[in-house]
Design an enzyme around this catalytic site. Structure first.
Site, mmCIF file in Angstrom:
data_model
loop_
_atom_site.group_PDB
_atom_site.id
_atom_site.type_symbol
_atom_site.label_atom_id
_atom_site.label_comp_id
_atom_site.label_asym_id
_atom_site.label_seq_id
_atom_site.Cartn_x
_atom_site.Cartn_y
_atom_site.Cartn_z
ATOM 1 N N LEU D 241 0.726 -0.999 0.530
ATOM 2 C CA LEU D 241 -0.310 0.077 0.028
ATOM 3 C C LEU D 241 1.034 1.021 0.195
ATOM 4 O O LEU D 241 1.634 1.260 0.457
ATOM 5 C CB LEU D 241 -0.535 -0.276 1.119
ATOM 6 C CG LEU D 241 -1.761 0.992 1.129
ATOM 7 C CD1 LEU D 241 -3.038 1.249 -0.006
ATOM 8 C CD2 LEU D 241 -2.767 1.534 2.511
ATOM 9 N N ASP D 242 0.990 2.169 -1.305
ATOM 10 C CA ASP D 242 0.956 3.463 -1.277
ATOM 11 C C ASP D 242 2.994 3.304 -1.339
ATOM 12 O O ASP D 242 3.557 4.649 -0.589
ATOM 13 C CB ASP D 242 0.860 4.431 -0.079
ATOM 14 C CG ASP D 242 -0.897 4.722 0.159
ATOM 15 O OD1 ASP D 242 -1.048 4.680 -0.623
ATOM 16 O OD2 ASP D 242 -0.594 5.185 1.633
#
Lengths: 297, 297, 297, 297
Positions: D241-242
């Site tokens: 994530l990210d």
């Protein structure tokens, strides 16, 4: 014109100029009370900035810069009279006199670019301060300090002798009546004891765009992450590493072409201007710390 | 939520909020008088900015945003009472009520990017205004206007029929009670007669970094000169072409790779944001015109 | 490490690195011919940038940085062999050897901020040059120059003795084999005779965002016009005042609060960085002059 | 001109233009081999950018844009012939034909500002793509999509029905031959299964300056930390994530006056331009993913 002459001239020019900084619970009537108080002393408000953290029930902050005839002889009179207002509105406040030029100490390690920028802006009249001394754990800055007649203290440091080092440093800071410590890329961690002696009086430059890359080796980590902008942050030092109130931040664009050394080179330019702006605003009494944030008027 | 609903909600929320704008000769006591006046009405000052053109004998400017209980029913009372102070200090002043959302007209020609940005920020709640109408010498914007239920007037124009065109335009502006005209890349020159009806009420976007490249074909001339930055300027329209008071400017970097068409493409992004910021500040009553300059609070 | 040591180290490290700059009519096969030529010498292309002014019938520009084994002993061999290609494609070209560090002269008047920045970046390893001398019509920079062991020439100047002054200057420039003259806020106009001796070898910093405010007193005029951004421009000097090819430009935001002195202070920061970037790119052979424009690779 | 007409015109204009993207171990002779290969087909190199990760033993990357007479009829011939070179230099490579306009899908949730910017730049000719469909877990964008004749799919989503939702989405993506998915503030997390089907083909906009404020509520956390700049990041989506390769980042200045809602409002402007730039560079085949970083030519 030397800096001693410049500062002496500046003191004379500003002998009747002061800044009043206030923090208190928000309510109607504060500006009226303060401005009427100043008017009754014949003062002219030169600049005024205010901020309501939350108009319904938060704190109110104001910074007023004013000139007042014969201020230098009426300081204690004014300060005493103000107590009535401050009590009524439950104020935290300070009168800061522009002619009381702040005494600063600059801490530096091997890399001199931030120190050089501070000295440059100081010689240029952009940073109004009395540099009491430069303290370093390296000898790199010695000649530069001496060429400008600034006392230089070489105090080798490492984590095993931290307490002795800080004792020496604090003795020197006391001797020179230092009010602001500027960490211009000083690469030693300060102990809670040291920090507790200078609350909101130590400004550090961190070589990243906080809160990205807290801690060591930020440029190496920025390189590994492949960011497209790098930054620097000037902040007050607290006991939480790189977590103190942020005063100023800046960034520059980088690309895949830039290796770690390029990031460091580009970063040096950001660091020196971001630190200089943070210091300048502190010297102009523009920064109010509110919890872990700053209000910069 | 439609814009009509949004504006209606905004009016209710701000029914007790106003802005007081003052210009007068500088002297001690102004802030005290005004803030005491407001306090006596129970008003709370939300935001305040001031500027002394020259502390020794120039003009003083202040913008105070305040909320005042039951303001909507006490407007005329407050305004009448204020006359005593305004006379004493020889003030030019205006009370602006935040719930009196400004009625605007947008003038546009073939290129729609500035219009689209204004509509986007308006739908987004960033520009608080009632768009009374869109007037154009092209039909390009017609469908867009209709899809948003904004009256659209197509008025072909050229320099031979300028007077008739402006007569029509002024009739429409009057019908819609327009207080601000936004020239969103409207490529016709307005006559002195038209301009004189709307002093400091016409905002134009010029597609260069003024005063560079005044007049026609700025991107072509920027290309020929080989500049490394191009810009845009939002300003009030006066009868001196591109010489009116500047509100806002912006620039972007360009390189030798960029041909005239690239400059235009990059320029469109600068134009739309620089115009939108200028309009926003006007709508928030932040802009005071002082001679041929603006003070943007 | 002193600058002499640094440069000596840099020369050794880059003894096999060169840059080939070419301008010729665009046609297929140029990149193929040049890269094959270099490959035949065992060269590795480190960096390559190209630009077609107009793919249909304009000029083609390319800058290739390459390393080549034993380059320092094969320079004349390579250059001679290249003539065949250059003739075939009708090329203007130059081989630039990275280890031939450029000899520069810095001209300065009373204000030292641009000079200080250049010296700072030079000491820092960001500007690779041999500073042959500093020439000034003021004595302000003398001590600084001497502290760094740079020859300093104080030559008082005014428009009545321009020819004698320039004669002296040119004699000194010749003695020091100067290849690049940097006007670091040198406030005297150079004659066409002087300029003609150094085509595209004189870089000036103009204290405005050209072509706005050509000529004298740009900050005063920016103040009077009420601009919201001020800028600086580094450019090659030609005989049209402030009209030479632009290398780099920069801007900073200003507001109504900023008086002329503030603009000058803010401007100094733009000037020093814009000049330093322009000089850096010239020293790295990144700038090709094409008519009155520059290509910056 | 509609977008269908525009794209059809663009295809014709660029029918002979292609881009060759190469990644291979660095060694002398690559540029020579490739440019000679292209010359033998009569191709003209329009633009060329290269990058050596590490001149001593790393990878070499190059992007060449070229026009070649009758390219559209000789694609397979050229591609087949190139295999000899690619084998010799151990290349990863791709030929990208500019007239093969990429088919994209835009995923969006409630907030439409990023979608609107993409549509605006697409209508404006700044983003050359075929928008195959818009997919949303909200109905907000429906009318906008329909007004532009873009197929719109409303697929309610939440974490309990993630697999069914993604199945539907993937079916639609397949139907429309989608090559690039743009997450324009789509507020659902994609599963590893979904992501694995589109390696380096999903671009997301994260509403912070990564790696600061990874995860949820970045503006709230930026507010709490008291930062002075906020940012946005466009990146390829991976299963961390990210943490995917960053394509582009941007920042804007904020102050103590800005509450969370102000940060969001300012942030929307950064998000839309940072996403649009990232998408544009992808559509122009300028982005090469190298490990967890991007090279943006």
């Amino acid at each position: 014109m030397t800096n001693i002459e410049f500062n002496s001239h500046f003191r004379k020019q500003n002998k009747d100029v002061a800044r009043l900084l206030i923090k208190c619970p928000d309510q109607p009537g504060i500006v009226s009370a303060v401005s009427t108080f100043l008017m009754n002393y014949g003062a002219n408000i030169i600049e005024s900035s205010q901020y309501s953290a939350n108009p319904e029930g938060g704190n109110f902050f104001i910074r007023m810069e004013f000139s007042c005839p014969d201020l230098h002889t009426r300081r204690s009179d004014i300060e005493q009279s103000f107590q009535e207002i401050s009590t009524k509105f439950n104020m935290d406040y300070e009168f800061k006199y522009v002619s009381d030029i702040k005494k600063t100490a600059i801490f530096v390690s091997k890399e001199l670019h931030c120190l050089m920028e501070l000295l440059w802006e100081w010689q240029n009249g952009d940073l109004i301060m009395d540099i009491g001394c430069i303290i370093s754990n390296s000898e790199n800055a010695e000649q530069l300090a001496k060429s400008l007649n600034i006392p230089f203290y070489y105090i080798p440091a490492n984590k095993d002798i931290r307490m002795q080092v800080e004792e020496k440093q604090m003795r020197i800071l006391k001797e020179h009546d230092i009010e602001l410590i500027i960490l211009a890329r000083y690469m030693q961690i300060l102990t809670p004891n040291f920090v507790s002696h200078y609350p909101n009086q130590i400004i550090n430059i961190h070589h990243s765009f906080l809160p990205a890359f807290i801690g060591a080796r930020p440029y190496e980590r920025a390189y590994e992450r492949g960011v497209k902008l790098i930054g620097a942050t000037s902040h007050y030092v607290t006991n939480d590493l790189d977590e103190g109130p942020i005063i100023e931040q800046g960034v520059e664009r980088v690309s895949h072409h830039d290796k770690v050394d390029d990031l460091k080179r580009i970063g040096r330019n950001i660091e020196r201007s971001v630190l200089a702006r943070g210091v300048k605003w502190h010297l102009q009494d523009r920064v109010i710390v509110d919890g872990n944030k700053t209000i910069v008027f």
